[in-house]
Design an enzyme around this catalytic site. Structure first.
Site, PDB file in Angstrom:
ATOM      1  N   LYS A  11     -91.089   1.140  -4.946  1.00 49.43           N
ATOM      2  CA  LYS A  11     -90.718   2.214  -5.686  1.00 49.43           C
ATOM      3  C   LYS A  11     -91.699   3.701  -5.742  1.00 49.43           C
ATOM      4  O   LYS A  11     -92.479   3.719  -4.735  1.00 49.43           O
ATOM      5  CB  LYS A  11     -90.248   1.955  -7.198  1.00 49.43           C
ATOM      6  N   HIS A  96     -79.980   2.117  -3.590  1.00 48.45           N
ATOM      7  CA  HIS A  96     -80.686   1.464  -4.713  1.00 48.45           C
ATOM      8  C   HIS A  96     -80.042   2.006  -6.042  1.00 48.45           C
ATOM      9  O   HIS A  96     -79.845   3.293  -6.132  1.00 48.45           O
ATOM     10  CB  HIS A  96     -82.186   1.788  -4.792  1.00 48.45           C
ATOM     11  N   GLU A  98     -81.204   2.955  -8.534  1.00 49.54           N
ATOM     12  CA  GLU A  98     -82.138   4.047  -9.306  1.00 49.54           C
ATOM     13  C   GLU A  98     -81.973   5.468  -8.545  1.00 49.54           C
ATOM     14  O   GLU A  98     -81.705   6.475  -9.152  1.00 49.54           O
ATOM     15  CB  GLU A  98     -83.645   3.934  -9.231  1.00 49.54           C
ATOM     16  N   GLY A 174     -86.090  -4.670 -13.152  1.00 53.88           N
ATOM     17  CA  GLY A 174     -86.897  -4.324 -13.770  1.00 53.88           C
ATOM     18  C   GLY A 174     -86.756  -4.509 -15.669  1.00 53.88           C
ATOM     19  O   GLY A 174     -87.705  -4.042 -16.442  1.00 53.88           O
TER      20      GLY A 174
HETATM   21  C1  PEP Z   1     -85.609  -3.374  -7.314  1.00 57.18           C
HETATM   22  O1  PEP Z   1     -85.731  -2.431  -7.906  1.00 57.18           O
HETATM   23  O2  PEP Z   1     -85.072  -3.499  -6.186  1.00 57.18           O
HETATM   24  C2  PEP Z   1     -85.925  -4.532  -7.881  1.00 57.18           C
HETATM   25  C3  PEP Z   1     -85.308  -5.775  -7.666  1.00 57.18           C
HETATM   26  O3  PEP Z   1     -86.937  -4.653  -9.004  1.00 57.18           O
HETATM   27  P1  PEP Z   1     -87.438  -5.807  -9.920  1.00 57.18           P
HETATM   28  O4  PEP Z   1     -87.628  -7.035  -9.081  1.00 57.18           O
HETATM   29  O5  PEP Z   1     -88.415  -5.145 -10.600  1.00 57.18           O
HETATM   30  O6  PEP Z   1     -86.288  -5.998 -10.963  1.00 57.18           O
END
Ligand code: PEP
Length: 253
Positions: A11, A96, A98, A174
């Protein structure tokens, strides 16, 4: 045989020096842990890509976290698939949650991004996932199916077979909340069945489907032991070299 993949998504973390140092550590540890034909990938920030691609060699492959949907042109601040490919990247994350949430990326746009990635010989890691409300409402299979149909099933079977799918429940990203192995397996089996219906059983059998959402060295073994889970997309834990390498190692076990 479908590919086993552990991909890290950094990220918007690490400045250039931090990123190079972390990546070098990861390569050194993963070199000893990775077995057979398993694939380890780090999807780093754009400004790191040129350097980490040279450091990763065959041990850790490189991916970008996004690309623009057009080949080139007046899109100030954007990065094209061709640029990403030109520095030695092999993968790109598309869709993704996000990007869907903060940049309003919809399935039609993501289909365009997927096509331009493939046209530039990048392997798209196409993310789908439901929010907590969608899971609680019980209509999450429909949501996931729509993401597949509109974002990926627009591809020919030949192009589709060059993609990787990541199932990432938004409520698990997250948050420290992980889907149980049963919840994840249920969705992965559903995705594979949808691929078989859209294309055919052979294509479905060859499709790598990764799980993402608070995956860590403690829960990875149980998740990866599921029949339809072919690896992980790892956020937070990919920023710790030992944790990332331990997840890779777990997969070998
Ligand atoms: C991601 O952002 O693709 C993800 C899986 O994040 P995390 O492992 O931190 O939950």
């Amino acid at each position: 045989m479908r590919k086993k993949i552990v991909a890290g998504n950094w990220k918007m973390n690490t400045d250039y020096a931090e990123g190079i140092a972390l990546f070098s550590e990861i390569v050194n540890i993963v070199r000893d842990e990775k077995k057979g034909d398993q694939i380890a990938i780090i999807c780093a920030p754009y400004i790191h890509l040129n350097s980490v691609a040279k450091l990763g060699g065959e041990t850790v492959k490189i991916g970008a976290q996004n690309c623009h949907q057009n080949e080139s042109g007046a899109y100030t601040g954007e990065i094209s698939a061709k640029m990403i490919k030109s520095v030695g990247c092999e993968y790109v994350i598309i869709g993704h949650s996000e990007r869907r949430q903060y940049f309003a990326e919809n399935d039609a746009l993501l289909a365009e991004k997927t096509k331009i990635a493939l046209a530039n010989q990048l392997t798209p890691i196409f993310c789908i996932g439901e929010t907590l409300d969608e899971r609680n409402n019980g209509n999450f299979f429909e949501i996931l199916k729509n993401q597949l149909v509109n974002g990926l099933f627009v591809l020919s079977a030949e192009d589709f077979s060059k993609t990787v799918i990541a199932y990432e429940p938004v409520w698990a990203i997250g948050t420290g909340l992980t889907a149980t192995a049963e919840q994840a397996q249920e969705v992965h089996a559903f995705i594979r069945a949808e691929v078989a219906t859209q294309y055919n059983a052979a294509v479905a059998e060859e499709t790598s489907i990764l799980y993402g959402g608070s995956c860590n060295p403690k829960n990875a073994a149980e998740l990866f032991a599921q029949k339809d889970i072919d690896g992980g997309l790892i956020g937070g834990a990919s920023l710790k070299s030992r944790d990332f390498a331990d997840i890779v190692k777990t997969f070998n076990a």
